[in-house]
Design an enzyme around this catalytic site. Sequence first.
Site, mmCIF file in Angstrom:
data_model
loop_
_atom_site.group_PDB
_atom_site.id
_atom_site.type_symbol
_atom_site.label_atom_id
_atom_site.label_comp_id
_atom_site.label_asym_id
_atom_site.label_seq_id
_atom_site.Cartn_x
_atom_site.Cartn_y
_atom_site.Cartn_z
ATOM 1 N N THR A 1 0.987 -1.043 0.069
ATOM 2 C CA THR A 1 -0.038 -0.038 0.118
ATOM 3 C C THR A 1 0.806 1.356 0.063
ATOM 4 O OG1 THR A 1 -1.691 -1.221 1.290
ATOM 5 C CG2 THR A 1 -1.968 1.270 1.179
ATOM 6 N N GLU B 1 -3.821 -4.998 -2.547
ATOM 7 C CA GLU B 1 -4.129 -6.151 -2.107
ATOM 8 C C GLU B 1 -5.394 -5.869 -0.955
ATOM 9 O OE1 GLU B 1 -3.687 -9.464 -2.367
ATOM 10 O OE2 GLU B 1 -5.359 -9.559 -1.022
ATOM 11 N N GLY C 1 -7.336 -0.984 14.939
ATOM 12 C CA GLY C 1 -5.957 -1.114 15.170
ATOM 13 C C GLY C 1 -5.365 -1.912 13.908
ATOM 14 N N CYS D 1 -2.655 -1.839 9.151
ATOM 15 C CA CYS D 1 -3.332 -1.021 8.000
ATOM 16 C C CYS D 1 -3.941 0.222 8.153
ATOM 17 C CB CYS D 1 -3.926 -2.098 7.354
ATOM 18 S SG CYS D 1 -2.902 -3.346 6.645
HETATM 19 N N1 NAD Z 1 -1.230 -7.361 6.522
HETATM 20 C C1 NAD Z 1 -2.160 -7.156 5.657
HETATM 21 O O1 NAD Z 1 -3.421 -7.530 6.195
HETATM 22 C C2 NAD Z 1 -2.071 -6.084 4.592
HETATM 23 C C3 NAD Z 1 -3.279 -6.081 3.519
HETATM 24 C C4 NAD Z 1 -3.127 -5.521 2.274
HETATM 25 C C5 NAD Z 1 -1.910 -4.620 1.878
HETATM 26 N N2 NAD Z 1 -0.968 -4.768 2.977
HETATM 27 C C6 NAD Z 1 0.088 -3.961 2.737
HETATM 28 O O2 NAD Z 1 1.344 -4.762 2.428
HETATM 29 C C7 NAD Z 1 2.370 -4.291 2.779
HETATM 30 C C8 NAD Z 1 3.110 -5.362 3.767
HETATM 31 O O3 NAD Z 1 2.235 -5.332 4.801
HETATM 32 P P1 NAD Z 1 2.631 -6.635 5.921
HETATM 33 O O4 NAD Z 1 1.588 -6.547 6.840
HETATM 34 O O5 NAD Z 1 2.892 -7.784 5.050
HETATM 35 O O6 NAD Z 1 3.833 -6.211 6.602
HETATM 36 P P2 NAD Z 1 4.990 -7.079 7.254
HETATM 37 O O7 NAD Z 1 5.897 -6.113 8.282
HETATM 38 O O8 NAD Z 1 4.468 -8.281 7.904
HETATM 39 O O9 NAD Z 1 5.922 -7.711 6.167
HETATM 40 C C9 NAD Z 1 6.786 -6.819 5.278
HETATM 41 C C10 NAD Z 1 8.024 -7.693 4.977
HETATM 42 O O10 NAD Z 1 8.860 -7.119 4.211
HETATM 43 C C11 NAD Z 1 10.015 -7.451 4.353
HETATM 44 N N3 NAD Z 1 11.336 -6.608 3.796
HETATM 45 C C12 NAD Z 1 11.487 -5.427 4.038
HETATM 46 N N4 NAD Z 1 12.398 -4.774 3.285
HETATM 47 C C13 NAD Z 1 12.717 -5.782 2.556
HETATM 48 C C14 NAD Z 1 13.514 -6.036 1.312
HETATM 49 N N5 NAD Z 1 14.301 -4.913 0.733
HETATM 50 N N6 NAD Z 1 13.538 -7.138 0.542
HETATM 51 C C15 NAD Z 1 12.887 -8.063 0.836
HETATM 52 N N7 NAD Z 1 11.859 -8.271 1.905
HETATM 53 C C16 NAD Z 1 12.007 -6.962 2.750
HETATM 54 C C17 NAD Z 1 10.298 -7.477 5.752
HETATM 55 O O11 NAD Z 1 11.578 -8.073 6.476
HETATM 56 C C18 NAD Z 1 8.808 -8.216 6.352
HETATM 57 O O12 NAD Z 1 8.904 -9.513 6.266
HETATM 58 C C19 NAD Z 1 2.198 -3.012 3.425
HETATM 59 O O13 NAD Z 1 2.140 -1.992 2.261
HETATM 60 C C20 NAD Z 1 0.857 -3.010 3.788
HETATM 61 O O14 NAD Z 1 0.199 -1.980 4.114
HETATM 62 C C21 NAD Z 1 -1.067 -5.474 4.130
HETATM 63 O O1 UPG Z 2 -17.168 -3.172 13.156
HETATM 64 C C1 UPG Z 2 -15.710 -3.301 13.198
HETATM 65 C C2 UPG Z 2 -15.048 -3.733 12.196
HETATM 66 C C3 UPG Z 2 -13.616 -3.675 12.487
HETATM 67 N N1 UPG Z 2 -13.141 -3.172 13.813
HETATM 68 C C4 UPG Z 2 -11.776 -3.145 13.979
HETATM 69 O O2 UPG Z 2 -10.973 -2.735 12.830
HETATM 70 C C5 UPG Z 2 -9.714 -3.120 12.692
HETATM 71 C C6 UPG Z 2 -9.506 -3.678 11.220
HETATM 72 O O3 UPG Z 2 -10.331 -4.831 10.956
HETATM 73 P P1 UPG Z 2 -10.286 -5.515 9.577
HETATM 74 O O4 UPG Z 2 -10.672 -4.498 8.648
HETATM 75 O O5 UPG Z 2 -11.047 -6.691 9.560
HETATM 76 O O6 UPG Z 2 -8.635 -6.155 9.580
HETATM 77 P P2 UPG Z 2 -7.312 -6.006 8.746
HETATM 78 O O7 UPG Z 2 -6.757 -7.380 8.739
HETATM 79 O O8 UPG Z 2 -6.723 -4.731 9.151
HETATM 80 O O9 UPG Z 2 -7.835 -5.488 7.072
HETATM 81 C C7 UPG Z 2 -7.830 -4.143 6.608
HETATM 82 O O10 UPG Z 2 -6.578 -3.737 6.392
HETATM 83 C C8 UPG Z 2 -6.057 -4.600 5.240
HETATM 84 C C9 UPG Z 2 -4.784 -3.813 4.942
HETATM 85 O O11 UPG Z 2 -4.997 -2.840 4.181
HETATM 86 C C10 UPG Z 2 -7.029 -4.539 4.146
HETATM 87 O O12 UPG Z 2 -6.423 -5.251 3.218
HETATM 88 C C11 UPG Z 2 -8.455 -5.063 4.538
HETATM 89 O O13 UPG Z 2 -9.126 -4.914 3.219
HETATM 90 C C12 UPG Z 2 -8.881 -4.113 5.583
HETATM 91 O O14 UPG Z 2 -10.301 -4.698 6.050
HETATM 92 C C13 UPG Z 2 -9.580 -4.282 13.836
HETATM 93 O O15 UPG Z 2 -9.063 -3.761 14.868
HETATM 94 C C14 UPG Z 2 -11.252 -4.462 14.106
HETATM 95 O O16 UPG Z 2 -11.037 -4.788 15.655
HETATM 96 C C15 UPG Z 2 -13.771 -2.753 14.542
HETATM 97 O O17 UPG Z 2 -13.560 -1.955 15.770
HETATM 98 N N2 UPG Z 2 -15.347 -2.639 14.261
#
Ligand code: NAD
Ligand code: UPG
Length: 433
Positions: A121, A146, A257, A260
């Site tokens: 992101t 994603e 929290g 993201c």
């Molecule tokens: N966690 C989610 O649910 C989610 C969902 C959608 C989008 N995103 C986005 O995806 C991205 C990653 O999020 P995340 O939650 O997986 O973070 P994360 O911190 O769990 O993972 C990031 C990984 O990247 C690695 N990294 C850093 N620099 C690197 C490099 N130069 N080469 C290879 N690896 C490297 C780190 O060691 C770490 O394992 C963010 O931009 C986040 O906003 C996350």
């Molecule tokens: O009615 C609700 C729904 C959620 N939450 C809170 O909101 C936070 C986020 O929840 P959720 O969105 O389900 O979790 P994430 O895994 O962080 O997913 C969000 O963040 C991701 C990373 O960007 C996106 O990919 C997803 O679409 C987006 O839902 C958590 O602390 C939940 O407890 C509330 O307090 N009330």
Amino acid sequence: MKISVIGCGYLGAVHAACMAELGHDVVGIDVDAAKIASLAAGAAPFFEPGLPELLSSGVASGRLRFSTDIAEARGATVHFVAVGTPQKPGSDAADLRFVDASFEALLEHVGPGDLVVGKSTVPVGTASRLAETVEAAGATLAWNPEFLREGFAVQDTISPDRLVYGVRDGDDTSVATLDAVYASAIAAETPRLVTDYATAELVKVAANAFLATKISFINAMSVVADATGANITQLADAIGHDARIGRRFLNAGVGFGGGCLPKDIRGFMARADELGVGESLAFLKNVDAINLAQRERVVQLAVEAAGGDLTGTRVAILGLAFKPDSDDVRDSPALDVAARLVSLGAIVKATDPEAIETSRRVHPDLDYVATVDEAAAEADIVVLLTEWKQYRELDPAELASITSGRTIIDGRNVLDSSRWRGAGWEYRGLGRP
Ligand SMILES: NC(=O)c1ccc[n+]([C@@H]2O[C@H](COP(=O)([O-])OP(=O)(O)OC[C@H]3O[C@@H](n4cnc5c(N)ncnc54)[C@H](O)[C@@H]3O)[C@@H](O)[C@H]2O)c1
Ligand SMILES: O=c1ccn([C@@H]2O[C@H](COP(=O)(O)OP(=O)(O)O[C@H]3O[C@H](CO)[C@@H](O)[C@H](O)[C@H]3O)[C@@H](O)[C@H]2O)c(=O)[nH]1
């Protein structure tokens, strides 16, 4: 197809495992040697339902490998970049240093005709900047945000509710490549939107901003409910029946929290400021403030339950993860509240089914216990902060037999208040009379 995934955290590890599950030949690469060692052994380095099974079958099949060596990306034709974009220390803006470093390292190993796909992101404008360096290396860039949710990450990756491909105008080749990567979702008629880079980047942060706003809206209503004796759960049910509003993401409580929503709304505001349109997103400041105030409301409920002073009050904390079915404590409201109660003099014992180790890394000083019984033994106040299924199903009579006090603070509004009151408890929720 041969695929590399750069960055194997909560997003990248799931993406790599799911791509292998879909039949692709995948190498996952990360700079974190411990994470890679775990993944290469077929073991998930964090808790995510369904991931261990995919990792072990993928690694056993030979279709899924992991390495710390970026040169292993050579030979793949599609390279997903899923590195972290946390909040910059001391600023609201996104920290792009991992994105920039990973692109720089990867581009030494891409071949002509390769497709580099951004998944992280990022602030709008990042992709068009990176596209120039990708094209200079002979490859092409797409941005494919994603939308997976932690706790549902595997199903959200295999069966997403939509696919967004940000590409250069008229780049049908990249669209066809991504369609081949996601062939099973395309066959299932998953909506697929082809956009320019800026739109793809904005779709992601706009979606998270909307979700955050929806949660803060209902939390703001819960403050009014408290002031009037109204019931926020019934209110949410009633407005949620309006299909234009919808009931999902209207659960009032200790707030959002995770890795993201909080950092994405802040990064979005910071980027809008840079673009000179910050005023248009000023409402997100309130969304953030309302969200953080919810934590304080829970703390105040505990202070009130303790008669105005928490010094020496024994508090059981149930739940530390930012949401159930995850061990993620990044910006977790639960962990934050637990730490604040300690700072106010409470004697806190905290538990969580999966997030004790991750919590310990952030707050090594907290007293962690393995079970509800240990946390609640002799407690004056019980505070539920993450709505794990086993906590939602707690038996008030059973809990009463081990606690000293009879106050339950339901920080997620998930307990049946009349059942708890009927069992002799003082029940306090947020917007629940
Ligand atoms: N966690 C989610 O649910 C989610 C969902 C959608 C989008 N995103 C986005 O995806 C991205 C990653 O999020 P995340 O939650 O997986 O973070 P994360 O911190 O769990 O993972 C990031 C990984 O990247 C690695 N990294 C850093 N620099 C690197 C490099 N130069 N080469 C290879 N690896 C490297 C780190 O060691 C770490 O394992 C963010 O931009 C986040 O906003 C996350
Ligand atoms: O009615 C609700 C729904 C959620 N939450 C809170 O909101 C936070 C986020 O929840 P959720 O969105 O389900 O979790 P994430 O895994 O962080 O997913 C969000 O963040 C991701 C990373 O960007 C996106 O990919 C997803 O679409 C987006 O839902 C958590 O602390 C939940 O407890 C509330 O307090 N009330």
